[in-house]
Motif scaffolding. Structure first.
Motif, PDB file in Angstrom:
ATOM      1  N   PRO A 136       0.804  -1.230   0.000  1.00 26.57           N
ATOM      2  CA  PRO A 136       0.000   0.000   0.000  1.00 26.57           C
ATOM      3  C   PRO A 136       0.835   1.276   0.000  1.00 26.57           C
ATOM      4  N   ARG A 137       1.974   1.284   0.700  1.00 28.87           N
ATOM      5  CA  ARG A 137       2.780   2.507   0.696  1.00 28.87           C
ATOM      6  C   ARG A 137       3.359   2.782  -0.692  1.00 28.87           C
ATOM      7  N   HIS A 138       3.606   1.724  -1.473  1.00 31.86           N
ATOM      8  CA  HIS A 138       4.071   1.935  -2.842  1.00 31.86           C
ATOM      9  C   HIS A 138       2.997   2.621  -3.685  1.00 31.86           C
ATOM     10  N   VAL A 139       1.749   2.263  -3.453  1.00 33.74           N
ATOM     11  CA  VAL A 139       0.642   2.911  -4.163  1.00 33.74           C
ATOM     12  C   VAL A 139       0.683   4.410  -3.910  1.00 33.74           C
ATOM     13  N   ASP A 140       0.808   4.777  -2.641  1.00 33.76           N
ATOM     14  CA  ASP A 140       0.862   6.199  -2.293  1.00 33.76           C
ATOM     15  C   ASP A 140       2.076   6.873  -2.918  1.00 33.76           C
ATOM     16  N   GLU A 141       3.216   6.195  -2.899  1.00 40.86           N
ATOM     17  CA  GLU A 141       4.440   6.776  -3.452  1.00 40.86           C
ATOM     18  C   GLU A 141       4.329   6.979  -4.959  1.00 40.86           C
ATOM     19  N   LEU A 142       3.762   6.018  -5.665  1.00 43.10           N
ATOM     20  CA  LEU A 142       3.641   6.140  -7.117  1.00 43.10           C
ATOM     21  C   LEU A 142       2.672   7.257  -7.504  1.00 43.10           C
ATOM     22  N   ARG A 143       1.570   7.367  -6.792  1.00 43.98           N
ATOM     23  CA  ARG A 143       0.632   8.462  -7.077  1.00 43.98           C
ATOM     24  C   ARG A 143       1.276   9.816  -6.781  1.00 43.98           C
ATOM     25  N   ALA A 144       2.024   9.882  -5.676  1.00 44.40           N
ATOM     26  CA  ALA A 144       2.704  11.133  -5.342  1.00 44.40           C
ATOM     27  C   ALA A 144       3.753  11.475  -6.392  1.00 44.40           C
ATOM     28  N   ARG A 145       4.449  10.460  -6.899  1.00 38.98           N
ATOM     29  CA  ARG A 145       5.445  10.705  -7.944  1.00 38.98           C
ATOM     30  C   ARG A 145       4.793  11.240  -9.208  1.00 38.98           C
ATOM     31  N   ARG A 146       3.678  10.639  -9.601  1.00 37.16           N
ATOM     32  CA  ARG A 146       2.952  11.142 -10.781  1.00 37.16           C
ATOM     33  C   ARG A 146       2.598  12.607 -10.610  1.00 37.16           C
ATOM     34  N   ASP A 147       2.060  12.964  -9.460  1.00 37.60           N
ATOM     35  CA  ASP A 147       1.636  14.343  -9.228  1.00 37.60           C
ATOM     36  C   ASP A 147       2.827  15.292  -9.173  1.00 37.60           C
ATOM     37  N   GLU A 148       3.924  14.861  -8.552  1.00 43.54           N
ATOM     38  CA  GLU A 148       5.094  15.723  -8.466  1.00 43.54           C
ATOM     39  C   GLU A 148       5.705  15.975  -9.836  1.00 43.54           C
TER      40      GLU A 148
END
Length: 430
Positions: A136-148
């Motif tokens: 689950p933390r990878h999900v959050d990290e990947l979405r944050a990376r997309r947005d950044e």
């Protein structure tokens, strides 16, 4: 010191499916060139090709065969950017330079694509790459990376794939989502290297195989690279040895750690089964610290990579161990045999950022690709040629990054690496 032996390419799927390529005679005697490039992998070949295009005479020395090292053995994943996070660069330079570094990371893939198209290199290039979330933390990290990436750099060539849509990319229940990049992909690395060598030779580069550079010394006219049966005198030298630099430049070699990683290739799956396994034919890499990566070959094999060690030899039973890893993601391949298993050394820096610089004003090096070598080597070759041709601004950006020696010298690097890998595995498990 790493020992280098003259030999043909290691047994691998890549060697078995390599295109016919001309052999290059060893250096014998004394030759002169504007530039001497040491190393016949991606970095050396791209440097030589770019320099020849700018009108320089180039002699390239390869201790074994073209693409013998990591360039001919890697996972074949062509991924924009770098192994380190972009904020690694922000520690050493202002935001406008970080933006330039980011743009060059995207440019690196375009350089590879342009070279393949310009020189008609047949290396099975396919576009599409998925970074797959294990937790689950990878999900959050990947979405944050997309947005950044969108907000910071205006980069929108990626989109997040929800778990229910992952079947379009991979037939596995192991992943929770993924970030898909349309501008990255995969290729046959050895055929890419052989194609670069063919293009370089056509551009006038003199290539010498089975020619190990033993020493480098400064002369009144520039530099002399001494080999077993000859020498090269040149105004400029490019050290493109990566994990095999050894004692040629020990101060530079101490900035990297040679790390062994491994790949297996299954038997051909058949068109229908291969398409069902990975419908988009994209390269895939997971998000663990001890990451695993995989893709399909042009003839429908699954190429599975991962694991890491400090050993310079192929461990016993590595094929079966890798097969067990593969079955955790693809249990439906339990009946499939492994046809090939091989390994090779990558060169990792402590911060995972690439390490470019000069030993002297006219001796250049590029190393420390840390697993992103297929694309960043192409960028390195272009930047080195620019710098030698008096356009050094982009190359010198990378010189702002501070790189530390690996602690412990040659005796303690291996046990310290083993401890680090154990720590990474514990983090992944927890």
């Amino acid at each position: 010191m790493l020992k280098f032996t003259q030999q043909s390419h290691v047994p691998s799927y890549y060697a078995a499916s390599a295109h016919d390529a001309p052999r290059h005679a060893p250096l014998a005697g004394h030759v002169r060139a504007d530039v001497c490039v040491v190393g016949g992998g991606f970095t050396g070949l791209c440097s030589a090709l770019n320099l020849a295009a700018r009108g320089y005479s180039v002699a390239l020395l390869e201790a074994s065969k073209i693409g013998w090292g990591a360039s001919g053995r890697n996972g074949g994943q062509l991924i924009a950017g770098y192994s380190c996070g972009i904020d690694t660069f922000a520690k050493y330079m202002p935001q406008e330079d970080v933006r330039r570094i980011w743009d060059m990371g995207v440019e690196s893939v375009n350089i590879v694509r342009e070279q393949i198209e310009r020189y008609r290199i047949d290396c099975d290039l396919r576009m599409g790459f998925l970074s797959a979330a294990n937790k689950p933390r990878h999900v959050d990290e990947l979405r944050a990376r997309r947005d950044e990436l969108a907000s910071r750099f205006g980069y929108r060539d990626c989109h997040y794939v929800e778990r229910e849509d992952l079947g379009r990319y991979v037939d596995s229940q192991r992943y929770l989502g993924g970030l898909y990049h349309a501008d990255s992909g995969h290729l046959h690395p050895l055929n890419y290297a052989l194609g670069l060598a063919r293009a370089a030779r056509g551009a006038g580069v003199r290539i010498y195989e089975d020619t190990c550079a033993i020493s480098l010394k400064k002369t009144a006219a520039g530099h002399e690279v001494q080999c077993g049966n000859g020498k090269v005198e040149a105004r400029y030298v490019v050290l493109a040895c990566n994990a095999w630099l050894g004692q040629l430049a020990p101060d530079v070699a101490r900035k990297i750690l040679p790390v062994a990683t491994y790949v297996v290739a299954t038997e051909p799956l058949g068109e229908e089964r291969a398409r069902a396994l990975m419908p988009a034919n994209a390269a895939i890499c997971d998000c663990n610290h001890a990451l695993e990566y995989f893709r399909l070959s042009a003839d429908g094999r699954l190429l599975w990579g991962g694991r890491a060690s400090s050993s310079t030899r192929l461990p016993d039973g590595i094929g079966e161990a890798m097969r067990r890893d593969m079955l955790k993601t693809f249990p439906q391949l339990a009946d499939v045999k492994i046809d090939y298993a091989w390994g090779g050394l990558i060169d990792a820096t402590m911060n995972l950022a690439p390490h470019f610089g000069r030993i002297e004003p006219d001796v250049y090096f590029a190393q420390g690709f840390s697993g992103h070598g297929v694309n960043v080597t192409a960028l390195a070759g272009k930047l080195i040629a620019e710098a030698i041709d008096a356009q050094a601004a982009r190359f010198d950006l990378f010189g702002k990054i501070r790189h530390r020696d690996f602690p412990g010298g040659t005796l303690l690097r291996k046990p310290m690496f083993a401890l680090a890998m154990t720590w990474n595995a514990m983090q992944d498990a927890l």
